[in-house]
Each structure stands twice: as structure tokens, then as C-alpha cells.
Enzyme design. Structure first.
Site, PDB file in Angstrom:
ATOM      1  N   TYR A 144       0.835  -1.192   0.000  1.00 23.93           N
ATOM      2  CA  TYR A 144       0.000   0.000   0.000  1.00 23.93           C
ATOM      3  C   TYR A 144       0.874   1.248   0.000  1.00 23.93           C
ATOM      4  O   TYR A 144       1.385   1.681   1.012  1.00 23.93           O
ATOM      5  CB  TYR A 144      -0.929   0.020   1.212  1.00 23.93           C
ATOM      6  CG  TYR A 144      -1.906  -1.132   1.275  1.00 23.93           C
ATOM      7  CD1 TYR A 144      -2.178  -1.909   0.148  1.00 23.93           C
ATOM      8  CD2 TYR A 144      -2.559  -1.446   2.453  1.00 23.93           C
ATOM      9  CE1 TYR A 144      -3.070  -2.964   0.203  1.00 23.93           C
ATOM     10  CE2 TYR A 144      -3.461  -2.494   2.521  1.00 23.93           C
ATOM     11  CZ  TYR A 144      -3.707  -3.256   1.394  1.00 23.93           C
ATOM     12  OH  TYR A 144      -4.589  -4.309   1.466  1.00 23.93           O
ATOM     13  N   PHE A 160     -13.202  -5.143   0.899  1.00 20.48           N
ATOM     14  CA  PHE A 160     -14.321  -4.537   0.177  1.00 20.48           C
ATOM     15  C   PHE A 160     -15.621  -4.871   0.917  1.00 20.48           C
ATOM     16  O   PHE A 160     -16.582  -5.371   0.327  1.00 20.48           O
ATOM     17  CB  PHE A 160     -14.370  -5.040  -1.265  1.00 20.48           C
ATOM     18  CG  PHE A 160     -15.195  -4.193  -2.210  1.00 20.48           C
ATOM     19  CD1 PHE A 160     -15.666  -2.945  -1.855  1.00 20.48           C
ATOM     20  CD2 PHE A 160     -15.510  -4.668  -3.474  1.00 20.48           C
ATOM     21  CE1 PHE A 160     -16.423  -2.178  -2.721  1.00 20.48           C
ATOM     22  CE2 PHE A 160     -16.260  -3.908  -4.360  1.00 20.48           C
ATOM     23  CZ  PHE A 160     -16.726  -2.671  -3.980  1.00 20.48           C
ATOM     24  N   PRO A 161     -15.672  -4.642   2.240  1.00 16.74           N
ATOM     25  CA  PRO A 161     -16.792  -5.123   3.049  1.00 16.74           C
ATOM     26  C   PRO A 161     -18.136  -4.450   2.794  1.00 16.74           C
ATOM     27  O   PRO A 161     -19.168  -5.009   3.156  1.00 16.74           O
ATOM     28  CB  PRO A 161     -16.317  -4.840   4.481  1.00 16.74           C
ATOM     29  CG  PRO A 161     -15.407  -3.668   4.344  1.00 16.74           C
ATOM     30  CD  PRO A 161     -14.686  -3.891   3.037  1.00 16.74           C
ATOM     31  N   GLY A 213     -19.223  -3.381  -0.313  1.00 17.59           N
ATOM     32  CA  GLY A 213     -19.712  -3.532  -1.671  1.00 17.59           C
ATOM     33  C   GLY A 213     -19.798  -2.185  -2.363  1.00 17.59           C
ATOM     34  O   GLY A 213     -19.365  -1.166  -1.848  1.00 17.59           O
ATOM     35  N   GLY A 214     -20.400  -2.178  -3.538  1.00 18.50           N
ATOM     36  CA  GLY A 214     -20.486  -0.931  -4.273  1.00 18.50           C
ATOM     37  C   GLY A 214     -21.892  -0.554  -4.682  1.00 18.50           C
ATOM     38  O   GLY A 214     -22.127   0.525  -5.199  1.00 18.50           O
ATOM     39  N   LEU A 262     -27.307  -3.736  -7.378  1.00 17.07           N
ATOM     40  CA  LEU A 262     -28.582  -3.697  -6.680  1.00 17.07           C
ATOM     41  C   LEU A 262     -29.565  -2.747  -7.352  1.00 17.07           C
ATOM     42  O   LEU A 262     -29.177  -1.765  -7.963  1.00 17.07           O
ATOM     43  CB  LEU A 262     -28.375  -3.258  -5.228  1.00 17.07           C
ATOM     44  CG  LEU A 262     -27.417  -4.110  -4.388  1.00 17.07           C
ATOM     45  CD1 LEU A 262     -27.292  -3.518  -2.997  1.00 17.07           C
ATOM     46  CD2 LEU A 262     -27.874  -5.557  -4.324  1.00 17.07           C
TER      47      LEU A 262
END
Length: 331
Positions: free
Chosen positions: A108, A253-254, A256-257, A261
Site C-alpha cells: 500500500y 471490500f466489506p 460492496g459498491g 442492486l
């Protein structure tokens, strides 16, 4: 092949509504209140979680909602952030709010995230667990290349120790399995560093259940870090394995994006009902999904950090939990 262990900041369609139901003080009290804190609304639901903490390796007690320190670096997870002081404020605020599990990696920045953590928090407060990773190299912005050679991993451990100003790393994770190097060889080098007292516990990232089983024949594994969220559960079988074997599961990525949906979905409905954000509902769902779940949402914003931490106080009713559990990202 970018690794987004923290997950991206919110996308359009996932709103950050002001969390009116919890003050910053109550967010801090949540993490210091011990077992009285309950993540659930009804003892009859099997998803109710009554343990706000988890013991990594049986001896490192961490609050289950941690912080991922990838996005405190520069754009594209490359170089220094535009506002270094802000990155330091985010890290310090996380600890003030009771977060005591910070996840990072030598990739990172590269190296920048570890350097910022040390600058912001050293000397470290008692009980703070810093988990870092090695096994990916960064030839340039947007490039992530596996390197599981034993010699590289030994150098990676030494580099992380120096940047983090540690004598021993509490949790060292193989960032990604190198297809060119057998996992047994990579972890053999990690075991040597562990035997030398430079690593306390070992975890894996981006792995299959089969790879975990192979890894455990080389050395003890205490945690797994895979992509997982309310709409992406491709690693569900690995989570189930971790539950069975009492391994911590750190979903990257807990949140989501929201891209898969429908505009009107259970997340948004539940968020409106509680006057919180859909992101907070997604985090609350994770915490109630499994007692081994250790979400590590990350952000470069103090405000978003405070909102994420406050999500641990959100209680979903059994009906709300089931409605959100039905979401799969397929709309």
C-alpha cells in the site's frame, strides 16, 4: 489486479446519510463496554452476535470492527496522500474511537501506509494489533504482481518491521498466493521468520479453502482475508470453513459498491428506517452474519470513519437482517 482490502469509498447509489442514532462518545463506549454490547435485536435469531470482540490466535483480543489502512495513501494506492496530516488524523481518530485492529500491507503506497501508521500512532497504545501483509509488489501505479519467493518474503517481513517500528508483527498475512511458487515454499519462509520471533501469528489473504488446508500443514493459520460483502459472497464456503475451524475472517471490500442492486433495495429501506446510511447497514449485516467476521472498512475521511465505527451500534431486527441477507447483487 488491484487489491482493495479496504474497499472503495462509496459509489453513487449508496448514500451516506447522517447517523443520528449514535454520538461519537457512544461509538467509543461501544468498544469499551465489553460483553454488554449486543449486535442483534432478538435472541431468537441465529444471526444474533453477542461478542463484540474476537481472539486472534486465541490470545490477541480485538474489537471485531477494525480499520483498513489502504486508502490513506495517494491516489491509486500510490505514493503519499495529498493531505498527509489528514491521513494521520484518520489513523489517530480510529484509535480514539476504540478500533484496535488496523490492517495494512507493504504494497500500500508501496510502504507508505506502514510509514503513516508508525508516524501517527507510535509508540503504540497497549492492545493495538497491527496486521500487515507481504507477497505483492508494485512495479507502478495500478500494478499488483504476486511475489511469493521465500527470499522476497523474508525481506518483506524485515521491511515491515522497520517501517512499523516493531520487534514482532502481531499478524503477518500472505497477501496473495504466487502461482509460480508453491504455497508451502512461501509459507516455509514465513514460518522461519515466526520461529525467529519476528511474527506472532500468520494469516492468509485471497485464498481458497483448499489453499488454507495446505497452508495449515506448514504452520498454524489464525485468519483469512478474502473479498466478501452483502452482494458478493463468492467466498462463502471459505467463510463457513473459518467458522468451523475458529479462524478470523477479514472481509475486504466489506461494503460492496451497490452497482448490482436495484435503486430500491433492502439496504436503502433499512437505512431509512433507522436514519442511518446504507453502508452502516451493510456493516451491521456483516457483524451479525458470523461471530468470526472482522470487517476492516477503510476510508481517507474522518467523517466516514466515524460513521463506519458507529455502524457497530446498529441493531437489525430479524426481519431486516433476513431481507438484507437475501440481497446478492443480482438486483
Amino acid at each position: 489486479m488491484a487489491d482493495t482490502s479496504l474497499g472503495p469509498d462509496p459509489k453513487p447509489g449508496i448514500t451516506r446519510r447522517t447517523f443520528l442514532g449514535a454520538t461519537l462518545a457512544s461509538g467509543a463506549a461501544l468498544f469499551t463496554g465489553g460483553s454488554a454490547v449486543i449486535f442483534g435485536a432478538d435472541s431468537s435469531t441465529s444471526q444474533m452476535i453477542t461478542n463484540p470482540t474476537w481472539k486472534l490466535g486465541g490470545d490477541l483480543t480485538v474489537n471485531r470492527l477494525g480499520f483498513g489502512a489502504m486508502r490513506i495513501t495517494g491516489e491509486g494506492i500510490w505514493g503519499w496522500p495529498a493531505d498527509r496530516n489528514n491521513a494521520l488524523k484518520v489513523l489517530r481518530r480510529a484509535v480514539e474511537l476504540g478500533v484496535n485492529l488496523i490492517d495494512t500491507a507493504d504494497a500500500y503506497g508501496p510502504e507508505i501506509s506502514e510509514l503513516l501508521i508508525a508516524q501517527a500512532l507510535y509508540p503504540y497504545p497497549e492492545g493495538l494489533v497491527i496486521a500487515t501483509k507481504g507477497g505483492l509488489i508494485r512495479p507502478g501505479p495500478g500494478q499488483w504482481v504476486p511475489d511469493g519467493r521465500p527470499e522476497h518474503l523474508k525481506q518483506a517481513v524485515e521491511g515491515s518491521l522497520k517501517r512499523l517500528r516493531l520487534e514482532r508483527i502481531d499478524l503477518y498475512q500472505l497477501h496473495r498466493v504466487d502461482p509460480k511458487v508453491p504455497i508451502e515454499e512461501s509459507l516455509g519462509a514465513v514460518k522461519e521468520m515466526q520461529d525467529a520471533g519476528k511474527i506472532r501469528h500468520v494469516g492468509l489473504s485471497n485464498v481458497s479453502t483448499e489453499q488454507i488446508v495446505r497452508a495449515r500443514k506448514v504452520l498454524p493459520i489464525v485468519s483469512v482475508q478474502n473479498r466478501y460483502n452483502i452482494e458478493d459472497r463468492k467466498t462463502e464456503n471459505t467463510l463457513v470453513y473459518c467458522e468451523k475451524e475458529s479462524l478470523g475472517f477479514m472481509p475486504w471490500f466489506p461494503i460492496g459498491g451497490g452497482r448490482g442492486l436495484k435503486p430500491e433495495n433492502a439496504l436503502e429501506t433499512t437505512a431509512r428506517n433507522h436514519d442511518v446510511s446504507a453502508i452502516q447497514v451493510a456493516l451491521a449485516w456483516l457483524l451479525e452474519r458470523s461471530p468470526v467476521m472482522l470487517p476492516i472498512p477503510g476510508t481517507s475521511s474522518v467523517a466516514h470513519l466515524e460513521e463506519n465505527v458507529a455502524a457497530a451500534k446498529l441493531n437489525l431486527s430479524p426481519a431486516e437482517w433476513k431481507a438484507n441477507d437475501a440481497l446478492t447483487g443480482r438486483g
